[in-house]
Design a protein around this motif. Structure first.
Motif, PDB file in Angstrom:
ATOM      1  N   UNK A 253       4.999  28.464  40.696  1.00 20.90           N
ATOM      2  CA  UNK A 253       4.574  29.635  41.230  1.00 20.90           C
ATOM      3  C   UNK A 253       4.933  29.503  42.871  1.00 20.90           C
ATOM      4  N   UNK A 254       4.454  28.278  43.414  1.00 26.95           N
ATOM      5  CA  UNK A 254       4.461  28.426  44.816  1.00 26.95           C
ATOM      6  C   UNK A 254       5.672  27.671  45.429  1.00 26.95           C
ATOM      7  N   UNK A 255       6.280  26.766  44.526  1.00 24.74           N
ATOM      8  CA  UNK A 255       7.323  25.934  45.538  1.00 24.74           C
ATOM      9  C   UNK A 255       8.792  25.808  44.679  1.00 24.74           C
ATOM     10  N   UNK A 256       8.938  26.435  43.639  1.00 25.90           N
ATOM     11  CA  UNK A 256      10.099  26.278  42.831  1.00 25.90           C
ATOM     12  C   UNK A 256      10.856  27.587  42.723  1.00 25.90           C
ATOM     13  N   UNK A 257      12.225  27.528  42.501  1.00 21.96           N
ATOM     14  CA  UNK A 257      12.911  28.649  42.390  1.00 21.96           C
ATOM     15  C   UNK A 257      13.378  29.052  40.938  1.00 21.96           C
ATOM     16  N   UNK A 258      13.149  29.887  40.521  1.00 24.29           N
ATOM     17  CA  UNK A 258      13.266  30.191  38.968  1.00 24.29           C
ATOM     18  C   UNK A 258      14.875  30.958  38.762  1.00 24.29           C
ATOM     19  N   UNK A 259      15.708  30.209  38.135  1.00 19.00           N
ATOM     20  CA  UNK A 259      16.909  31.012  37.898  1.00 19.00           C
ATOM     21  C   UNK A 259      16.918  31.221  36.349  1.00 19.00           C
ATOM     22  N   UNK A 260      17.114  32.423  36.195  1.00 18.91           N
ATOM     23  CA  UNK A 260      17.520  32.820  34.868  1.00 18.91           C
ATOM     24  C   UNK A 260      18.809  33.239  34.624  1.00 18.91           C
ATOM     25  N   UNK A 261      19.346  32.435  33.554  1.00 22.18           N
ATOM     26  CA  UNK A 261      20.884  32.661  33.286  1.00 22.18           C
ATOM     27  C   UNK A 261      21.102  33.911  32.200  1.00 22.18           C
ATOM     28  N   UNK A 262      22.298  34.098  32.069  1.00 22.45           N
ATOM     29  CA  UNK A 262      22.859  35.374  31.156  1.00 22.45           C
ATOM     30  C   UNK A 262      22.322  35.098  29.584  1.00 22.45           C
ATOM     31  N   UNK A 263      22.038  34.098  29.247  1.00 20.09           N
ATOM     32  CA  UNK A 263      21.641  33.783  27.905  1.00 20.09           C
ATOM     33  C   UNK A 263      20.201  33.631  27.816  1.00 20.09           C
ATOM     34  N   UNK A 264      19.562  34.034  29.024  1.00 21.12           N
ATOM     35  CA  UNK A 264      17.926  33.859  28.952  1.00 21.12           C
ATOM     36  C   UNK A 264      17.250  32.585  29.257  1.00 21.12           C
ATOM     37  N   UNK A 265      17.975  31.703  29.379  1.00 21.15           N
ATOM     38  CA  UNK A 265      17.615  30.372  29.717  1.00 21.15           C
ATOM     39  C   UNK A 265      17.240  30.147  31.268  1.00 21.15           C
ATOM     40  N   UNK A 266      15.863  29.754  31.539  1.00 24.49           N
ATOM     41  CA  UNK A 266      15.442  29.435  32.656  1.00 24.49           C
ATOM     42  C   UNK A 266      15.498  28.045  33.183  1.00 24.49           C
ATOM     43  N   UNK A 267      15.787  27.928  34.511  1.00 26.17           N
ATOM     44  CA  UNK A 267      16.007  26.583  35.269  1.00 26.17           C
ATOM     45  C   UNK A 267      15.019  26.526  36.271  1.00 26.17           C
ATOM     46  N   UNK A 268      14.175  25.745  36.621  1.00 23.25           N
ATOM     47  CA  UNK A 268      13.153  25.592  37.853  1.00 23.25           C
ATOM     48  C   UNK A 268      13.779  24.544  38.687  1.00 23.25           C
ATOM     49  N   UNK A 269      14.014  24.746  40.171  1.00 21.92           N
ATOM     50  CA  UNK A 269      14.557  23.986  41.004  1.00 21.92           C
ATOM     51  C   UNK A 269      13.574  24.060  42.307  1.00 21.92           C
ATOM     52  N   UNK A 270      13.250  22.905  42.808  1.00 23.44           N
ATOM     53  CA  UNK A 270      12.481  22.821  43.704  1.00 23.44           C
ATOM     54  C   UNK A 270      13.051  23.528  45.148  1.00 23.44           C
ATOM     55  N   UNK A 271      12.560  24.305  45.855  1.00 23.78           N
ATOM     56  CA  UNK A 271      12.937  24.858  47.100  1.00 23.78           C
ATOM     57  C   UNK A 271      12.757  24.127  48.418  1.00 23.78           C
ATOM     58  N   UNK A 272      13.846  23.416  48.778  1.00 24.15           N
ATOM     59  CA  UNK A 272      13.605  22.579  49.963  1.00 24.15           C
ATOM     60  C   UNK A 272      14.159  23.438  51.319  1.00 24.15           C
ATOM     61  N   UNK A 273      14.515  23.013  52.265  1.00 26.30           N
ATOM     62  CA  UNK A 273      14.950  23.579  53.484  1.00 26.30           C
ATOM     63  C   UNK A 273      16.459  23.773  53.446  1.00 26.30           C
TER      64      UNK A 273
END
Length: 142
Positions: free
Chosen positions: A63-83
């Protein structure tokens, strides 16, 4: 960030009809973002411990550090947010109407040896942790 192609409807509801979702004080997000450093103490630590007990350690840090990308098929992907990836989101935010229809945006980078890009045509929603994003993109103070 929302891809309008995937929006079916928008409903605005007053908070006297339905309670707003819970948002925490920015100190909470900062503390969870730096949780692995172990520098949080006192009342703030107790509040973070309660949140972690409720949602779990992984979800609280996401919730505090990652970007949540939700694709058109409903799948979520979590990616660490850096500079570096914060710069990508800054560019998307600044050029909202000028992004070509078929674009790829860098959503995660590990040094110079690995990067992940999302096809924006397939992305429905990207949720970026705002406190971390603003700290990473804030202009340097002289």
């Amino acid at each position: 960030m929302i891809n309008p192609q995937y929006v079916r409807t928008i409903e605005l509801i007053g908070d006297d009809v339905e309670e707003m979702p819970e948002y925490y004080h920015p100190e909470i997000y900062r503390a969870l973002d730096d949780w692995d450093k172990g520098e949080v103490s006192g009342k703030l630590k107790k509040e973070c411990d309660a949140i972690i007990a409720e949602m779990g350690d992984q979800e609280a840090v996401r919730m505090a550090s990652y970007v949540r990308v939700t694709y058109d098929d409903g799948e979520d992907e979590w990616n660490f947010l850096d500079e570096e990836t914060a710069t990508t989101f800054f560019g998307l935010e600044a050029a909202t109407f000028d992004v070509p229809q078929c674009s790829f945006a860098e959503v995660e980078e590990e040094g110079y040896y690995r990067a992940r890009y999302a096809n924006l045509d397939r992305v429905a929603v990207m949720e970026v942790p705002s406190d971390r994003y603003h700290r990473l993109t804030a202009p340097e103070e002289a």
